[in-house]
Scaffold this active site. Structure first.
Site, PDB file in Angstrom:
ATOM      1  CG  ASN A 221      -7.296  -2.306  -6.370  1.00  0.00           C
ATOM      2  OD1 ASN A 221      -6.331  -3.047  -6.255  1.00  0.00           O
ATOM      3  ND2 ASN A 221      -7.622  -1.418  -5.428  1.00  0.00           N
TER       4      ASN A 221
ATOM      5  CG  ASP B 148      -2.023   1.001   1.156  1.00  0.00           C
ATOM      6  OD1 ASP B 148      -2.366   1.421   0.037  1.00  0.00           O
ATOM      7  OD2 ASP B 148      -2.560   1.377   2.202  1.00  0.00           O
TER       8      ASP B 148
END
Length: 246
Positions: A66, A18
């Site tokens: 996503n 991340d």
């Protein structure tokens, strides 16, 4: 830190990679710039994990959520996956790495799917480190697919409902045959699992580190392994000292 200083190396490490976008934004660059540097961090960590004997390394490459990102960013992420596999597949194969892909494959385009299948097939017989790529993966979706598989078997009369045990569920997950992660690392300072390995993480050690993924290199990975080695894993039992005094 040297390899000799590390003890109690986990068998399976999973990483939520991340912070690529924020890393790029802080440098006045587009998010794609961070993703490109994130690929280099992948190469570094894969090598570092193999160096210290981590048998399974799972990387959260693209989540089922996503798809909500801008189309240009999605295509950029897909392009980087293609770049990584085409550039590094031969090296991973020669290093005896076995690649396994987890996640829902039905919505992937043929070019991406064929590339993932090629990586799996090329390295299928390798028995060194297993590199698990979580692509188009979401844990709730994985559990739903496992439940659907069990329901179909019950409906067909091949399975009695009383036979639906934790082991039966685990055997129908994408990770069947892979041990649960001992350690899950998330970079960028965020402290949540974000729909990643929810079933498999029941007894995983969780570690949230402040570095953005492009800054997470060999030194940071080894530091996380060192911290893991200092933890006491009891799996619901008493600690040895407590048990002795009870």
């Amino acid at each position: 830190m040297t390899i000799a200083e590390l003890s109690n190396v986990p068998e399976h490490v999973a990483i939520i990679m991340d912070g690529n976008g924020r890393w790029a934004n802080e440098r006045g660059q587009p998010r794609s710039f961070g993703h490109r540097h994130g690929v280099e961090a992948v190469r570094t960590v894969v090598r570092a994990a193999a160096e210290i004997g981590v048998k399974y390394l799972t990387l959260f490459a693209f989540s089922s959520e996503n798809w909500r990102r801008p189309e240009t960013e999605i295509q950029d992420l897909f392009g980087l996956l293609k770049f990584f596999i085409r550039r590094d597949l031969a090296e991973l194969h020669s290093a005896n790495v076995c690649i396994k892909v987890i996640g829902d494959r039905h919505s992937l385009t043929s070019d991406i799917l064929n590339l993932l299948l090629e990586a799996e097939e090329t390295t299928r017989n390798n028995d060194g480190q297993t590199l698990v790529i979580a692509f188009n993966y979401g844990s709730r979706d994985e559990l739903a697919r496992a439940a659907q598989s069990l329901a179909l078997e019950v409906q067909a009369g091949r399975l009695d409902p009383s036979q639906i045990t934790p082991d039966a569920i685990a055997a129908r997950l994408d990770t069947a045959g892979i041990p649960d992660p001992d350690l899950i690392i998330r970079t960028s300072g965020e402290e949540r699992l974000s729909n990643f390995l929810l079933w498999q993480s029941a007894y995983s050690e969780l570690m949230f580190v402040p570095e953005y993924w492009p800054d997470f290199g060999r030194e940071q990975f080894f530091a996380a392994i060192e911290r893991f080695g200092a933890r006491s894993r009891r799996f619901g039992a008493l600690a040895p000292t407590a048990a002795a005094g009870s």
